[in-house]
Design an enzyme around this catalytic site. Structure first.
Site, PDB file in Angstrom:
ATOM      1  N   ASP A 274      -8.395  -5.226  -0.971  1.00  0.00           N
ATOM      2  CA  ASP A 274      -8.157  -5.664  -2.334  1.00  0.00           C
ATOM      3  C   ASP A 274      -8.261  -7.502  -1.550  1.00  0.00           C
ATOM      4  O   ASP A 274      -8.018  -8.011  -2.587  1.00  0.00           O
ATOM      5  CB  ASP A 274      -7.116  -5.265  -3.069  1.00  0.00           C
ATOM      6  CG  ASP A 274      -7.028  -3.533  -4.005  1.00  0.00           C
ATOM      7  OD1 ASP A 274      -7.318  -2.977  -3.608  1.00  0.00           O
ATOM      8  OD2 ASP A 274      -9.563  -3.941  -4.126  1.00  0.00           O
TER       9      ASP A 274
ATOM     10  N   HIS B 270       1.326  -1.099   0.326  1.00  0.00           N
ATOM     11  CA  HIS B 270       0.201  -0.126  -0.166  1.00  0.00           C
ATOM     12  C   HIS B 270       0.731   1.320   0.068  1.00  0.00           C
ATOM     13  O   HIS B 270       1.742   1.542   0.533  1.00  0.00           O
ATOM     14  CB  HIS B 270      -1.076  -0.041   1.714  1.00  0.00           C
ATOM     15  CG  HIS B 270      -2.348   0.625   1.129  1.00  0.00           C
ATOM     16  ND1 HIS B 270      -1.974   2.391   1.290  1.00  0.00           N
ATOM     17  CD2 HIS B 270      -3.144   0.830   0.252  1.00  0.00           C
ATOM     18  CE1 HIS B 270      -2.760   3.148   1.101  1.00  0.00           C
ATOM     19  NE2 HIS B 270      -3.731   1.721   0.779  1.00  0.00           N
TER      20      HIS B 270
HETATM   21  C1  SDX Z   1      -6.004   0.274  -2.860  1.00  0.00           C
HETATM   22  O1  SDX Z   1      -4.165   4.679  -2.220  1.00  0.00           O
HETATM   23  C2  SDX Z   1      -4.681   4.187  -1.541  1.00  0.00           C
HETATM   24  O2  SDX Z   1      -5.411   4.098  -0.759  1.00  0.00           O
HETATM   25  C3  SDX Z   1      -5.623   3.232  -2.495  1.00  0.00           C
HETATM   26  C4  SDX Z   1      -6.709   2.209  -1.604  1.00  0.00           C
HETATM   27  C5  SDX Z   1      -8.297   2.928  -1.287  1.00  0.00           C
HETATM   28  O3  SDX Z   1      -8.491   2.388  -1.052  1.00  0.00           O
HETATM   29  O4  SDX Z   1      -8.551   3.466  -2.805  1.00  0.00           O
HETATM   30  O5  SDX Z   1      -6.438   2.070  -0.799  1.00  0.00           O
HETATM   31  C6  SDX Z   1      -6.650   1.061  -2.423  1.00  0.00           C
HETATM   32  O6  SDX Z   1      -5.890   1.388  -4.277  1.00  0.00           O
HETATM   33  C7  SDX Z   1      -4.941  -0.486  -2.010  1.00  0.00           C
HETATM   34  C8  SDX Z   1      -4.019  -0.978  -3.172  1.00  0.00           C
HETATM   35  C9  SDX Z   1      -4.352  -1.973  -4.410  1.00  0.00           C
HETATM   36  N1  SDX Z   1      -3.270  -2.613  -5.729  1.00  0.00           N
HETATM   37  C10 SDX Z   1      -2.706  -3.615  -5.310  1.00  0.00           C
HETATM   38  O7  SDX Z   1      -2.376  -4.398  -4.117  1.00  0.00           O
HETATM   39  C11 SDX Z   1      -1.786  -3.844  -6.464  1.00  0.00           C
HETATM   40  C12 SDX Z   1      -0.678  -4.474  -5.816  1.00  0.00           C
HETATM   41  N2  SDX Z   1       0.749  -3.246  -5.062  1.00  0.00           N
HETATM   42  C13 SDX Z   1       1.384  -2.624  -5.541  1.00  0.00           C
HETATM   43  O8  SDX Z   1       0.912  -2.051  -6.722  1.00  0.00           O
HETATM   44  C14 SDX Z   1       1.904  -1.517  -4.758  1.00  0.00           C
HETATM   45  O9  SDX Z   1       2.072  -2.036  -3.327  1.00  0.00           O
HETATM   46  C15 SDX Z   1       0.483  -0.007  -4.592  1.00  0.00           C
HETATM   47  C16 SDX Z   1       0.869  -0.017  -5.929  1.00  0.00           C
HETATM   48  C17 SDX Z   1      -0.095  -0.288  -4.139  1.00  0.00           C
HETATM   49  C18 SDX Z   1       2.365   0.599  -3.522  1.00  0.00           C
HETATM   50  O10 SDX Z   1       3.036   0.829  -4.515  1.00  0.00           O
HETATM   51  P1  SDX Z   1       4.043   1.932  -3.842  1.00  0.00           P
HETATM   52  O11 SDX Z   1       4.027   3.344  -2.664  1.00  0.00           O
HETATM   53  O12 SDX Z   1       5.394   2.283  -4.998  1.00  0.00           O
HETATM   54  O13 SDX Z   1       4.489   0.687  -2.464  1.00  0.00           O
HETATM   55  P2  SDX Z   1       6.176   0.614  -2.027  1.00  0.00           P
HETATM   56  O14 SDX Z   1       7.007   2.100  -2.357  1.00  0.00           O
HETATM   57  O15 SDX Z   1       5.833   0.816  -1.014  1.00  0.00           O
HETATM   58  O16 SDX Z   1       7.106  -0.269  -2.485  1.00  0.00           O
HETATM   59  C19 SDX Z   1       8.048  -1.238  -1.384  1.00  0.00           C
HETATM   60  C20 SDX Z   1       8.856  -2.245  -2.032  1.00  0.00           C
HETATM   61  C21 SDX Z   1       9.132  -1.812  -3.424  1.00  0.00           C
HETATM   62  O17 SDX Z   1      10.588  -2.642  -3.848  1.00  0.00           O
HETATM   63  P3  SDX Z   1      11.553  -2.100  -3.886  1.00  0.00           P
HETATM   64  O18 SDX Z   1      11.872  -0.818  -4.917  1.00  0.00           O
HETATM   65  O19 SDX Z   1      11.476  -1.181  -2.590  1.00  0.00           O
HETATM   66  O20 SDX Z   1      12.504  -3.252  -3.879  1.00  0.00           O
HETATM   67  O21 SDX Z   1       7.385  -3.060  -2.217  1.00  0.00           O
HETATM   68  C22 SDX Z   1       8.296  -3.336  -3.831  1.00  0.00           C
HETATM   69  C23 SDX Z   1       7.614  -2.262  -5.070  1.00  0.00           C
HETATM   70  O22 SDX Z   1       8.375  -2.871  -5.897  1.00  0.00           O
HETATM   71  N3  SDX Z   1       6.248  -3.686  -4.193  1.00  0.00           N
HETATM   72  C24 SDX Z   1       5.581  -5.205  -3.598  1.00  0.00           C
HETATM   73  C25 SDX Z   1       4.828  -4.959  -4.332  1.00  0.00           C
HETATM   74  N4  SDX Z   1       4.001  -3.652  -3.630  1.00  0.00           N
HETATM   75  C26 SDX Z   1       4.889  -3.217  -3.528  1.00  0.00           C
HETATM   76  N5  SDX Z   1       6.504  -6.136  -4.346  1.00  0.00           N
HETATM   77  C27 SDX Z   1       5.614  -7.266  -4.672  1.00  0.00           C
HETATM   78  N6  SDX Z   1       4.008  -7.081  -4.974  1.00  0.00           N
HETATM   79  C28 SDX Z   1       3.633  -6.345  -4.006  1.00  0.00           C
HETATM   80  N7  SDX Z   1       2.027  -5.778  -3.980  1.00  0.00           N
END
Ligand code: SDX
Length: 416
Positions: free
Chosen positions: A371, A313
């Site tokens: 989700d 998130h």
């Molecule tokens: C919603 O904004 C909101 O409030 C949204 C929401 C709402 O109610 O409106 O809460 C609803 O959109 C929930 C999120 C739904 N999305 C997903 O489940 C898709 C999968 N999640 C990712 O795409 C991701 O976690 C995000 C987009 C949600 C957040 O992306 P960020 O901010 O870039 O994540 P981060 O900075 O915390 O990532 C840290 C690390 C990164 O790797 P490094 O660069 O540090 O090596 O964690 C990795 C990311 O690549 N990472 C994941 C991951 N999510 C982050 N790796 C694998 N699987 C994942 N799901």
């Protein structure tokens, strides 16, 4: 916001004159530095793609503490609202700042009920789509089309008009989502019924037919109502920021909400529940729990481009409180439907267990989000995967319109 008794000073190591900026306290959460005059004073911009360190507005509606995994709607913890209130109570709270009294509750429920029908012309708008069009494409069009019916009668500077637009959108979204579903399966639309609850009415418009009476299952009705509550608002997420930015031009509220629907569709945002269920079905088809280890290796390999959908998130670096409540709802619905051994639910719980023990996820503070389980519940209720984000849009409409109306009522707001 309240002016703090200290300021922020920005100094430059190249000898440029330093700049003082006011600091404000929010009612909760971190202090903020007011940078509104920064460009005028320094001829420099700040740079913050994704607004990770930037508040785009002040709002009294929702607060998230990502480290504690806390979510408050108007100060009430989501756990209390999801267990003690219904979705329309939550709508009233988000719109008005307080929970309704008994008489306010009755009036509000009636007001919403009386606005659930859409103009008969709307059914002809649907006919322009192919039957297999994605429901989110249809919904983006339908919500935008609503503005055609109300544009001349909506003065966004009139608080009463803003309130009516909110009621119309909250009331009509279930009807539009059900119409998009019925259109896709070639069944006749079901008109809303005024003797059913908000969630019960939606279940009947989705799964009822003119050929027989539809009996609302109270467990599914309650589960759907809770899903709506859990998705109602979430601070300045991507789609809410879209609605605010779109609305800041003074456009029709229905057009601004249509922009929010379009943004929510993305797989990184509201589209994650559909992507998450598709991910679970793919793992199940390739061998199920036995294949989880192999799948997790792909997720941890940056070059694979594979993400664990439903995990992580932008704010929560702890368990998303909505995910816990969604898992409970999952248990209730599967038990009610005799699907306790649903293989996808077992697979999801296995994936969660492995992820929460795996260093890759622990280090990155990746936990299940709203989700992760919502798709399994909706699938059990009979909602097609392609409609999951449409349900999310239905539920989030109150958050979008509450945030839009809060912005429009703020004398300080400017076009984005
Ligand atoms: C919603 O904004 C909101 O409030 C949204 C929401 C709402 O109610 O409106 O809460 C609803 O959109 C929930 C999120 C739904 N999305 C997903 O489940 C898709 C999968 N999640 C990712 O795409 C991701 O976690 C995000 C987009 C949600 C957040 O992306 P960020 O901010 O870039 O994540 P981060 O900075 O915390 O990532 C840290 C690390 C990164 O790797 P490094 O660069 O540090 O090596 O964690 C990795 C990311 O690549 N990472 C994941 C991951 N999510 C982050 N790796 C694998 N699987 C994942 N799901």
């Amino acid at each position: 916001m309240k002016l703090a008794d200290y300021k922020a000073t920005l100094s430059f190591s190249n000898g440029s004159p330093s700049v003082e900026m006011p600091v404000y306290h929010g009612s909760i959460g971190p202090d903020v530095i007011d940078i509104r005059k920064l460009y005028a004073q320094t001829d420099m911009f700040t740079y913050d793609p994704g607004f990770l360190s930037t508040a785009s507005c002040q709002s009294a509606i929702t607060y998230i503490d990502g480290d504690k995994g806390e979510l408050l709607y108007r100060g009430y913890p989501i756990e209390q609202l999801a267990t003690k209130c219904d979705y329309l109570d939550t709508c009233y709270l988000l719109l008005n700042g307080e929970l309704p009294s008994e008489s306010q509750r009755t009036d509000f429920h009636q007001l919403v009920t009386k606005h659930t029908m859409v103009n008969e012309q709307m059914q002809f708008f649907l006919r322009g789509f192919r039957r297999d069009a994605h429901p989110m494409a249809v919904l983006t069009g339908l919500v935008g089309a609503l503005s055609a019916f109300y544009h001349d009668s909506t003065d966004i500077n009139n608080p009463h008009h803003r309130e009516i637009a909110a009621i119309r959108l909250i009331a009509k979204m279930p009807t539009l989502v059900a119409m998009a579903y019925k259109y896709g399966i070639g069944q006749p639309y079901m008109y809303p019924r005024n003797d059913l609850s908000y969630a019960g009415n939606f279940l009947r418009m989705m799964f009822g037919t003119p050929c027989e009476d539809y009996k609302v299952n109270p467990v599914l009705e309650r589960a759907l109502d809770r899903i709506f509550i859990l998705h109602a608002d979430h601070e300045q997420n991507a789609s809410t920021s879209t609605v605010r930015l779109c609305g800041s031009s003074g456009t029709n509220p229905f057009a601004a909400i249509a922009a929010g629907v379009a943004c929510l569709w993305g797989p990184s945002h509201g589209g994650a529940n559909e992507a998450c269920l598709n991910m679970l079905e793919e793992i199940q088809a390739s061998g199920g729990v036995a294949k989880v280890g192999e799948f997790m290796e792909k997720v941890k390999d940056k070059n694979s481009g594979v993400k664990l959908m439903g995990f992580g998130h932008r704010v929560y670096k702890n368990y998303d409180p909505r995910a816990k409540l969604m898992q409970e709802t999952c248990n209730e619905v599967l038990a009610e439907l005799g699907l306790e051994n649903d293989p996808l639910f077992a697979l999801a719980k296995k994936l969660e267990k492995i992820a929460l023990e795996d260093d890759y996820f622990v280090q990155r503070k990746l936990y299940p989000n709203v989700d992760f389980y919502s798709g399994i519940v909706q699938r059990a209720i009979g909602i097609p995967v392609s409609l999951f984000t449409g349900i999310f849009a239905l539920a989030r409409t109150v958050g979008w319109i509450a945030q839009l109306n809060e912005m429009l009522a703020d004398p300080e707001y400017k076009i984005g």
